[in-house]
Design a protein around this motif. Structure first.
Motif, mmCIF file in Angstrom:
data_model
loop_
_atom_site.group_PDB
_atom_site.id
_atom_site.type_symbol
_atom_site.label_atom_id
_atom_site.label_comp_id
_atom_site.label_asym_id
_atom_site.label_seq_id
_atom_site.Cartn_x
_atom_site.Cartn_y
_atom_site.Cartn_z
ATOM 1 N N VAL A 138 0.866 -1.171 0.000
ATOM 2 C CA VAL A 138 0.000 0.000 0.000
ATOM 3 C C VAL A 138 0.911 1.232 0.000
ATOM 4 O O VAL A 138 1.749 1.387 0.893
ATOM 5 N N GLU A 139 0.762 2.072 -0.985
ATOM 6 C CA GLU A 139 1.570 3.287 -1.051
ATOM 7 C C GLU A 139 0.990 4.325 -0.105
ATOM 8 O O GLU A 139 -0.203 4.633 -0.164
ATOM 9 N N LEU A 140 1.795 4.818 0.779
ATOM 10 C CA LEU A 140 1.344 5.790 1.777
ATOM 11 C C LEU A 140 1.896 7.162 1.498
ATOM 12 O O LEU A 140 2.887 7.348 0.880
#
Length: 97
Positions: free
Chosen positions: A95-97
């Protein structure tokens, strides 16, 4: 990149034998197309419990390439007899944060 995560329960008393078999099997998986890395972690709280993490380029590198290969048959012969119950394999993407 795909992360394969597997919680493994090894039959009681076979932990050392399993770890040696896994060392042998490591050469198999690391030679596969799309393989990036792997690690095996031993649980500190539960005897015989391990966590396997494998990084693949794509999901298909694992599910089709590796599992559909002759090398996977060798992997199965080395490792699958140790598991009770047989593990569930799950795949994750970051998941890109």
């Amino acid at each position: 990149m795909i992360l394969e995560a597997v919680m493994l329960q090894v039959r009681e008393g076979l932990e050392e034998e399993y770890e040696e078999a896994f060392r042998q099997a490591s050469g198999i998986i690391s030679s596969m197309r799309g393989y990036l890395s792997h690690e095996l972690q031993r649980c500190l709280e539960v005897k015989g419990k391990y966590l396997l993490l494998v990084k693949w380029d794509t999901l298909e590198d694992h599910t089709i390439g590796f599992r559909g290969s002759a090398e996977y048959q060798e992997w199965k012969l080395l490792l699958h007899r140790f598991y009770d119950p047989f593990p569930t394999v799950e795949h994750f993407s970051k998941v890109e944060l």
